[in-house]
Design a protein around this motif. Structure first.
Motif, PDB file in Angstrom:
ATOM      1  N   THR A  19       5.639  -3.923  41.407  1.00 34.69           N
ATOM      2  CA  THR A  19       5.693  -4.140  39.969  1.00 34.69           C
ATOM      3  C   THR A  19       4.823  -5.330  39.578  1.00 34.69           C
ATOM      4  O   THR A  19       5.013  -6.435  40.065  1.00 34.69           O
ATOM      5  CB  THR A  19       7.143  -4.407  39.517  1.00 34.69           C
ATOM      6  N   ILE A  20       3.873  -5.080  38.709  1.00 30.98           N
ATOM      7  CA  ILE A  20       3.033  -6.142  38.166  1.00 30.98           C
ATOM      8  C   ILE A  20       3.261  -6.163  36.674  1.00 30.98           C
ATOM      9  O   ILE A  20       3.048  -5.165  35.987  1.00 30.98           O
ATOM     10  CB  ILE A  20       1.544  -5.904  38.477  1.00 30.98           C
ATOM     11  N   ARG A  21       3.706  -7.289  36.174  1.00 25.71           N
ATOM     12  CA  ARG A  21       4.005  -7.390  34.746  1.00 25.71           C
ATOM     13  C   ARG A  21       2.714  -7.459  33.951  1.00 25.71           C
ATOM     14  O   ARG A  21       1.816  -8.249  34.249  1.00 25.71           O
ATOM     15  CB  ARG A  21       4.858  -8.625  34.475  1.00 25.71           C
ATOM     16  N   THR A  22       2.609  -6.632  32.910  1.00 29.81           N
ATOM     17  CA  THR A  22       1.423  -6.622  32.064  1.00 29.81           C
ATOM     18  C   THR A  22       1.742  -7.003  30.623  1.00 29.81           C
ATOM     19  O   THR A  22       0.826  -7.243  29.841  1.00 29.81           O
ATOM     20  CB  THR A  22       0.761  -5.233  32.078  1.00 29.81           C
ATOM     21  N   THR A  23       3.016  -7.032  30.280  1.00 28.08           N
ATOM     22  CA  THR A  23       3.377  -7.398  28.913  1.00 28.08           C
ATOM     23  C   THR A  23       3.460  -8.919  28.791  1.00 28.08           C
ATOM     24  O   THR A  23       3.788  -9.609  29.761  1.00 28.08           O
ATOM     25  CB  THR A  23       4.734  -6.777  28.514  1.00 28.08           C
ATOM     26  N   PRO A  24       3.161  -9.462  27.608  1.00 30.68           N
ATOM     27  CA  PRO A  24       3.222 -10.915  27.425  1.00 30.68           C
ATOM     28  C   PRO A  24       4.634 -11.461  27.649  1.00 30.68           C
ATOM     29  O   PRO A  24       5.631 -10.770  27.450  1.00 30.68           O
ATOM     30  CB  PRO A  24       2.814 -11.104  25.965  1.00 30.68           C
TER      31      PRO A  24
END
Length: 111
Positions: free
Chosen positions: A9-14
């Motif tokens: 899981t790589i977070r992309t949301t601010p």
């Protein structure tokens, strides 16, 4: 070795960051943003945009692009717990009005 769900899981949301500042510091930052908007010929410079730009400058990975002394000054303030101004703001010094008059004069002369 198996890959875990966290590694996939790589977070992309601010990510929202909130901060409480003193009324005087808020007023000074608003004045700075308003002055920057005039200087950049923008209708507005948001506080969040200014904060994002400061974070980007503070975390710049390329040493040749880092602002000299910024990191040291921030670290010194953190160590001292000093989140105030070292000199009076324009509002405190009573010099906010002349800056805006100078800007309008420059624009008037350019037209």
């Amino acid at each position: 070795m198996p890959v875990t769900a966290v590694e996939e899981t790589i977070r992309t949301t601010p990510i929202r960051v909130t901060v409480d500042i003193s009324p005087a510091l808020h007023k000074a930052l608003k004045r700075w943003c308003n002055g920057a908007a005039l200087d950049l010929d923008l209708t507005d410079v948001a506080l969040a945009g200014a904060a994002r730009a400061l974070v980007a400058e503070l975390t710049e990975p390329d040493p040749t692009k880092q602002l000299p002394g910024l990191e040291e000054r921030v670290r010194a303030r953190l160590k001292a717990g000093d989140y105030t101004h070292t000199a009076p703001t324009q509002a405190q010094a009573g010099s906010a009005a002349p800056r805006s008059r100078r800007r309008r004069t420059a624009r008037t002369e350019a037209q």
